[in-house]
Design a protein around this motif. Sequence first.
Motif, PDB file in Angstrom:
ATOM      1  N   LEU B 251      12.611 -10.708  -6.783  1.00 17.99           N
ATOM      2  CA  LEU B 251      12.267  -9.337  -7.173  1.00 17.99           C
ATOM      3  C   LEU B 251      12.848  -8.402  -6.116  1.00 17.99           C
ATOM      4  N   LEU B 252      14.012  -7.860  -6.408  1.00 16.29           N
ATOM      5  CA  LEU B 252      14.702  -7.006  -5.440  1.00 16.29           C
ATOM      6  C   LEU B 252      14.486  -5.534  -5.768  1.00 16.29           C
ATOM      7  N   GLY B 253      14.506  -5.197  -7.039  1.00 18.91           N
ATOM      8  CA  GLY B 253      14.271  -3.813  -7.436  1.00 18.91           C
ATOM      9  C   GLY B 253      12.781  -3.514  -7.397  1.00 18.91           C
ATOM     10  N   SER B 254      12.451  -2.328  -6.909  1.00 22.40           N
ATOM     11  CA  SER B 254      11.029  -1.935  -6.894  1.00 22.40           C
ATOM     12  C   SER B 254      10.642  -1.534  -8.307  1.00 22.40           C
ATOM     13  N   SER B 255       9.732  -2.277  -8.901  1.00 20.80           N
ATOM     14  CA  SER B 255       9.411  -1.991 -10.299  1.00 20.80           C
ATOM     15  C   SER B 255       8.539  -0.750 -10.377  1.00 20.80           C
TER      16      SER B 255
END
Lengths: 236, 743
Positions: B251-255
């Motif tokens: 999970l690299l993108g901040s959701s």
Amino acid sequence: MTELVVRDSAAAADSRYLGYVGEDAHQISWAWLAPESPLARTDDRVEVPGAELLPCPADVPRDRLLTLLAYWPAWRVTAWARLEIGSGVLIVGSGTLAKQVAEFCRCRGALWRGVWGASGTRDGEDLWFPLSGGQQPSEILRALPARPDSVLVLGGGAHEFIAALTICRDLGTVVVATPLATALDLNLYPDVHRRGLTIHAGSPFEYGPADREAWSQAARRINTLIDLGLVAPWKQ
Amino acid sequence: MAVRDLSLRLRSKLKRHLLDALDQRGLARGFQVEFRRAGECEIRQFEEGMPGPDEILTETVLSAISPGTERAVYLGLHNVPFDYPYVPGSSQVGRVVAVGGGAKLQAGQIVFAAGPHASLCRYPSARAIAVPSGVAFEGAAMTSMGFVALHGVRKASIEAGERVAVLGCGLIGQLASQLAQLAGGEVVAIATSPERLEVAKACGVNRVLDARREHAALAGLRADVVIEATGNPEAVQDAALAAGHGARVILLGSSRGVSRTLDLTIWQGKQLRMIGAHVRTVPVSDPIPGTWSWRRECETFLELLAQHRLIVTPLISRRARPDEASRVFADLARPEDKSVAVLFDWSVPGPWTARVEMVSPLRVAVAGLRKMVGRGPAPPPVCLPKRSDGRVLRFGLIGCGEIAVESAAALRVAGNATITFAADPNVELARGLAAGTGARHSGSVEELLASREVDAVLISTPHHLHAPLAAQAAEAGKHVVVEKPMATTLRDCDRMIDAARRSGVVLSVCYCQRYDPRVQRARHLLDRGLLGDIRGTRIAFGQYRGPEYWKAGLTGRAASDWRSKGETAGGGVLIMNACHILDYMGWLVGSPVAEVTAVTANFSGLAEVEDSVSMSYRYTTGAIGTLDATTGLVGPDTYEQSVRGDEGQLVVTPVLRFWSRRTVDGYEAGRWHAVRGLPRAAERRQFFEAFAGAVLDGQPAPVTAAEARAVQATIESAYRSAGEQRTVSVASPDEPSGNGAVE
């Protein structure tokens, strides 16, 4: 499919599964896990998908194969938790699997183990919290020596899983090895993403051909732990 | 007694005003982008103190927008742990202008820092990292995003040969794709935007997949690693789909919201690991040597840029002035926006370019006196950043139109040159270019040439004025750079050379495309004998220039139709545009043109001058070449140049690639090699730095007057050939001596 003669069977750590040991036409021993139903008895002839058959490692006594098989799911769950010496662990659940996992956590050097489990399953050397009490994560955290490095969700439901994410320390691991009844609405940002958690999702009773090598290695190591007296299956 | 009282009162007043001024001592005024509330952005002035111990003050050159995070803060989306007013930005490159005691950096150094979109920033020196030489500012400005992407890739623990699916082709996803490839992954970049997938391809990503058109293909990927870089909370479902058994999902993108109806049984069935990869868990510096800290990750990213192992140029969607911030963020907020990297260019002249100085006690006293006598505050203190050796060539700009804006921006960041004067008949243009630089401005060239603060002039005027202005400047003792082309006639070129020779000044022409990294690398390879003896060159150049161009240029900044007339421009596409390519191809070949046959045409009729030219020519070495150029091209631009020799061939643009029978620089013989990841060109800055080096240190001029004259001779011969319909010999260049100074 491979035809085998069942030589022995025993309940697995999850009541939905049974462990079997059998021989094929060449008298080679195999082990496998299968759902409880339909039940096969000793000397029954059964057909098992080849992908589900686990070989008996050469340096493991055949009479211990069923015991090793019974411990294998717990071994897998503990491996997913990536424990290190000195770790703190919170185990959610209180069945046989949880007890076996607790044993392996101790073998792997866990400093302390907390169990968030059903009443009546308290193990004297663990911190214990009743699972049915509807505790909030803050209550459990207050009672723990520190945030656990790993939380192993082996029972409970969505509430306990989400609580596990809150309780686990930054960069820790949450293993979810119990089927959650419903799909979740989950904000992954505050805990998983921002605090760098790892969620390892797995079904420890399900496996495939790719897991055979891991099984053989695990069986040898569990056997060693039994020989050393660090795991005591006869206690159960 | 009364006199004594008066004296005491005056002394008291003077003391108070001195103290007031001292309060201002060392205060720097800068500008920064601010989000006042959700959806509201503006640029505001702020004050920054001088650096204390172990601190530095930097003057920003470029700052890069992290589109995901900054868009979320701008819109006030979920999972944004910030309050308004908020100063966005986390990645910038700038020049150190002041250093506190004990700081390890030096004034004049170019540094990266995780700073906001602001013209000035003060940091602990430990939070700034010197940018290695050879790294373009654009790449360095993206270092914070590189750090994020590197951290994600590191968390993935990619093994060489593993299949890696990267969901999302925003800036973080693009960088993660390239880094995953560098880690040995076989990468497929996945997005719903064809435009962004094209960018990924241009950056050399192995494979791309359009998730909107080929969604079913996700399940067939069976990736060992999935890097989720969209920030879309629902994308984790696609991540599980693309993952193979036992895969790691990063999970690299901040959701920006809640993932709805997340079915963990799918994850359990595949035995997936979901790994959060926010950088807040990374230590700033190395508590233990070897730890992957913020500093080490950033240094790694910069080093990868220096080694040309990352491609960043295609990632740049937009380069904006700071005062366009409101528009930029409004655009980013639109769902249809497909920007990848957006940069704020703080080197463009504007009010934000005010510089700083440590105010001297004398100046403080003067300021106090001015306040006391009611003269108002002194002009804001200005001083130029100290160069490493303290020597700076001071330029006066003659002509402040379109191209002068680019030159001024380049001079502002040049290490050994600066602007001290700007002159244009339209004094507003001069004022605009001088604003915030500390330079004087005027409507009079004579005033500029009379200034002792001007060492050299840059002439950026209509072509026919190059020669008289250059001669006038040389006679005033100023070194001279003229924009390309050198002049409109060869006779004018000779007048310029003669004037420079008589005055002993350096004369050069801004054929800065020689500093295009592809051209520089090509020259290096040719010097190493890659192609053996050169046999031929080919130039194809095409673009479209509509009616507006001929009336007002590309931007309309200095509207005039001089480009459309032979008398003022000297010709059309050949002298206006293709001259750059003729120059650097001649430089690559190492030989001027000896004879030329040309035909010209004016198909559009939009101007008096030609819009198309085709020519064949022979170099003095015997090699032959062709040129086909037009400003009437329909569709995308064409920009292709190549060189061939008796050992191989080399394509200069659009991507430098070559084939040779020889092994050169480790490039294996007998196969094609493409050189990607070259730094973004800083051609103009490098040209001016080289010119300043020629004047200050006697180094070779970046383009000698003789070389520029040779280009002019080729052009003039081509026009004569077209007119007379015959092959024309090119007049031999009059070789100047020394470093380009014509003495």
